[in-house]
Motif scaffolding. Structure first.
Motif, PDB file in Angstrom:
ATOM      1  N   VAL A 128       0.861  -1.183   0.000  1.00  0.00           N
ATOM      2  CA  VAL A 128       0.000   0.000   0.000  1.00  0.00           C
ATOM      3  C   VAL A 128       0.893   1.227   0.000  1.00  0.00           C
ATOM      4  N   VAL A 129       0.807   1.996  -1.082  1.00  0.00           N
ATOM      5  CA  VAL A 129       1.569   3.238  -1.241  1.00  0.00           C
ATOM      6  C   VAL A 129       0.699   4.386  -0.729  1.00  0.00           C
ATOM      7  N   ARG A 130       1.239   5.164   0.199  1.00  0.00           N
ATOM      8  CA  ARG A 130       0.463   6.271   0.769  1.00  0.00           C
ATOM      9  C   ARG A 130       1.089   7.615   0.438  1.00  0.00           C
ATOM     10  N   TYR A 131       0.231   8.508  -0.068  1.00  0.00           N
ATOM     11  CA  TYR A 131       0.589   9.909  -0.236  1.00  0.00           C
ATOM     12  C   TYR A 131      -0.148  10.696   0.853  1.00  0.00           C
ATOM     13  N   PHE A 132       0.607  11.280   1.765  1.00  0.00           N
ATOM     14  CA  PHE A 132       0.022  11.965   2.913  1.00  0.00           C
ATOM     15  C   PHE A 132      -0.700  13.239   2.471  1.00  0.00           C
ATOM     16  N   GLY A 133      -1.923  13.407   2.993  1.00  0.00           N
ATOM     17  CA  GLY A 133      -2.731  14.556   2.586  1.00  0.00           C
ATOM     18  C   GLY A 133      -2.763  15.699   3.568  1.00  0.00           C
ATOM     19  N   GLY A 134      -1.945  15.596   4.636  1.00  0.00           N
ATOM     20  CA  GLY A 134      -1.863  16.708   5.579  1.00  0.00           C
ATOM     21  C   GLY A 134      -2.714  16.547   6.826  1.00  0.00           C
ATOM     22  N   ILE A 135      -3.581  15.553   6.854  1.00  0.00           N
ATOM     23  CA  ILE A 135      -4.442  15.320   8.012  1.00  0.00           C
ATOM     24  C   ILE A 135      -4.063  13.986   8.643  1.00  0.00           C
ATOM     25  N   LYS A 136      -3.666  14.018   9.917  1.00  0.00           N
ATOM     26  CA  LYS A 136      -3.281  12.781  10.600  1.00  0.00           C
ATOM     27  C   LYS A 136      -4.524  11.923  10.879  1.00  0.00           C
ATOM     28  N   LEU A 137      -4.360  10.615  10.728  1.00  0.00           N
ATOM     29  CA  LEU A 137      -5.492   9.703  10.891  1.00  0.00           C
ATOM     30  C   LEU A 137      -5.532   9.049  12.268  1.00  0.00           C
ATOM     31  N   GLY A 138      -4.430   9.126  13.018  1.00  0.00           N
ATOM     32  CA  GLY A 138      -4.372   8.428  14.292  1.00  0.00           C
ATOM     33  C   GLY A 138      -4.107   6.941  14.081  1.00  0.00           C
ATOM     34  N   THR A 139      -3.707   6.264  15.144  1.00  0.00           N
ATOM     35  CA  THR A 139      -3.341   4.857  14.992  1.00  0.00           C
ATOM     36  C   THR A 139      -4.520   4.000  14.545  1.00  0.00           C
ATOM     37  N   GLY A 140      -5.672   4.202  15.138  1.00  0.00           N
ATOM     38  CA  GLY A 140      -6.848   3.423  14.731  1.00  0.00           C
ATOM     39  C   GLY A 140      -7.240   3.702  13.295  1.00  0.00           C
ATOM     40  N   GLY A 141      -7.139   4.958  12.892  1.00  0.00           N
ATOM     41  CA  GLY A 141      -7.476   5.328  11.520  1.00  0.00           C
ATOM     42  C   GLY A 141      -6.514   4.707  10.522  1.00  0.00           C
ATOM     43  N   LEU A 142      -5.240   4.651  10.890  1.00  0.00           N
ATOM     44  CA  LEU A 142      -4.252   4.035   9.998  1.00  0.00           C
ATOM     45  C   LEU A 142      -4.493   2.541   9.850  1.00  0.00           C
ATOM     46  N   VAL A 143      -4.765   1.873  10.968  1.00  0.00           N
ATOM     47  CA  VAL A 143      -5.050   0.430  10.919  1.00  0.00           C
ATOM     48  C   VAL A 143      -6.228   0.158   9.983  1.00  0.00           C
ATOM     49  N   ARG A 144      -7.278   0.948  10.114  1.00  0.00           N
ATOM     50  CA  ARG A 144      -8.461   0.758   9.255  1.00  0.00           C
ATOM     51  C   ARG A 144      -8.143   1.087   7.805  1.00  0.00           C
ATOM     52  N   ALA A 145      -7.363   2.130   7.578  1.00  0.00           N
ATOM     53  CA  ALA A 145      -7.044   2.556   6.208  1.00  0.00           C
ATOM     54  C   ALA A 145      -6.224   1.498   5.471  1.00  0.00           C
ATOM     55  N   TYR A 146      -5.200   0.988   6.133  1.00  0.00           N
ATOM     56  CA  TYR A 146      -4.348  -0.002   5.473  1.00  0.00           C
ATOM     57  C   TYR A 146      -5.077  -1.337   5.321  1.00  0.00           C
ATOM     58  N   GLY A 147      -5.816  -1.739   6.335  1.00  0.00           N
ATOM     59  CA  GLY A 147      -6.572  -2.986   6.231  1.00  0.00           C
ATOM     60  C   GLY A 147      -7.636  -2.926   5.158  1.00  0.00           C
ATOM     61  N   SER A 148      -8.364  -1.796   5.115  1.00  0.00           N
ATOM     62  CA  SER A 148      -9.440  -1.686   4.119  1.00  0.00           C
ATOM     63  C   SER A 148      -8.891  -1.553   2.708  1.00  0.00           C
ATOM     64  N   SER A 149      -7.682  -1.009   2.570  1.00  0.00           N
ATOM     65  CA  SER A 149      -7.074  -0.905   1.241  1.00  0.00           C
ATOM     66  C   SER A 149      -6.781  -2.297   0.683  1.00  0.00           C
ATOM     67  N   VAL A 150      -6.231  -3.163   1.537  1.00  0.00           N
ATOM     68  CA  VAL A 150      -5.966  -4.529   1.090  1.00  0.00           C
ATOM     69  C   VAL A 150      -7.276  -5.270   0.840  1.00  0.00           C
ATOM     70  N   ASN A 151      -8.264  -5.060   1.692  1.00  0.00           N
ATOM     71  CA  ASN A 151      -9.574  -5.690   1.484  1.00  0.00           C
ATOM     72  C   ASN A 151     -10.189  -5.262   0.155  1.00  0.00           C
ATOM     73  N   GLY A 152     -10.056  -3.976  -0.165  1.00  0.00           N
ATOM     74  CA  GLY A 152     -10.599  -3.484  -1.425  1.00  0.00           C
ATOM     75  C   GLY A 152      -9.940  -4.132  -2.621  1.00  0.00           C
ATOM     76  N   ALA A 153      -8.611  -4.295  -2.549  1.00  0.00           N
ATOM     77  CA  ALA A 153      -7.896  -4.945  -3.643  1.00  0.00           C
ATOM     78  C   ALA A 153      -8.264  -6.427  -3.738  1.00  0.00           C
ATOM     79  N   LEU A 154      -8.401  -7.083  -2.588  1.00  0.00           N
ATOM     80  CA  LEU A 154      -8.761  -8.505  -2.593  1.00  0.00           C
ATOM     81  C   LEU A 154     -10.134  -8.738  -3.220  1.00  0.00           C
ATOM     82  N   ALA A 155     -11.026  -7.782  -3.058  1.00  0.00           N
ATOM     83  CA  ALA A 155     -12.374  -7.935  -3.617  1.00  0.00           C
ATOM     84  C   ALA A 155     -12.350  -8.007  -5.141  1.00  0.00           C
ATOM     85  N   GLU A 156     -11.295  -7.474  -5.744  1.00  0.00           N
ATOM     86  CA  GLU A 156     -11.178  -7.485  -7.204  1.00  0.00           C
ATOM     87  C   GLU A 156     -10.193  -8.537  -7.720  1.00  0.00           C
ATOM     88  N   LEU A 157      -9.583  -9.274  -6.807  1.00  0.00           N
ATOM     89  CA  LEU A 157      -8.554 -10.240  -7.191  1.00  0.00           C
ATOM     90  C   LEU A 157      -9.169 -11.521  -7.751  1.00  0.00           C
TER      91      LEU A 157
END
Length: 206
Positions: free
Chosen positions: A101-130
């Motif tokens: 997962v390549v991340r381009y930071f947009g200037g707003i911090k997501l917090g640890t919980g937000g990061l966990v959800r963001a990275y997990g959901s990114s992989v889930n989204g890709a898996l849905a199309e695999l």
């Protein structure tokens, strides 16, 4: 001697989402071993040099092989990227797969919980199309037969889907067969029974 087949990626996938102005681009690819996984990760690092993070996780073998796992947070807070990505991969039941997962930071911090959800959901989204294909685990069988048994032997091999990995036509026909490992024991038994033990067949272990 048993081993179960498992699913592997049939083709690479790219999936993207934006969360609070940060771009998360998820990549999935078939990587049969750790070297291939690391090469894929490095290639994406080279292709997206401007990204802030190139987080990754891989399973370099069967889905349940705990010796074939790897992950990296690549500068994100510990435990917020690589580990949740790996957890999603493990939950998919797919082997020989790498997620980046390549991340381009947009200037707003997501917090640890937000990061966990963001990275997990990114992989889930890709898996849905695999798309996936089944990888059959093969066993090897050493075999030696007189020419008079070759026709009968060829019939048995055809029925089981076995194929010669190497064969030598000398005083006898000898060589190594490859066959779906789930069929190996039955094939040995059939060869012995149908040829009254004339054909010598024994499994090979690496």
């Amino acid at each position: 001697m048993t081993a179960s087949p498992y699913l592997v990626p049939a083709a690479s996938v790219v999936w993207e989402q934006e969360i609070k102005k940060s771009r998360f681009i998820a990549f999935l690819a078939h990587t049969p071993d750790a070297e291939a996984a690391k090469a894929f990760i490095e290639r994406l690092r080279d292709e997206y040099p401007g990204a802030g993070h190139h987080c990754s996780a891989f399973i370099a073998g069967a889905p349940n092989d705990s010796q074939a796992l790897g992950f990296s947070d690549d500068g994100e807070p510990s435990g917020t990227a690589g580990k949740p990505m790996l957890a999603v991969l493990q939950g998919s039941g797919i082997g020989e797969v790498t997620a980046v997962v390549v991340r381009y930071f947009g200037g707003i911090k997501l917090g640890t919980g937000g990061l966990v959800r963001a990275y997990g959901s990114s992989v889930n989204g890709a898996l849905a199309e695999l798309t996936t294909v089944e990888k059959v685990i093969e066993g090897r069988l050493a075999l030696s037969a007189d020419y008079s048994d070759v026709a009968l032997l060829d019939n048995l091999l055809s029925q089981s889907g076995a194929r010669w990995a190497q064969v030598d036509y000398g005083a006898v026909v000898s060589g190594v067969l490859q066959v779906d490992i789930r069929l190996l024991d039955n094939l040995i038994r059939q060869i012995k029974d149908r040829t009254q033990g004339r054909v010598i067949a024994r499994p090979l272990t690496d």
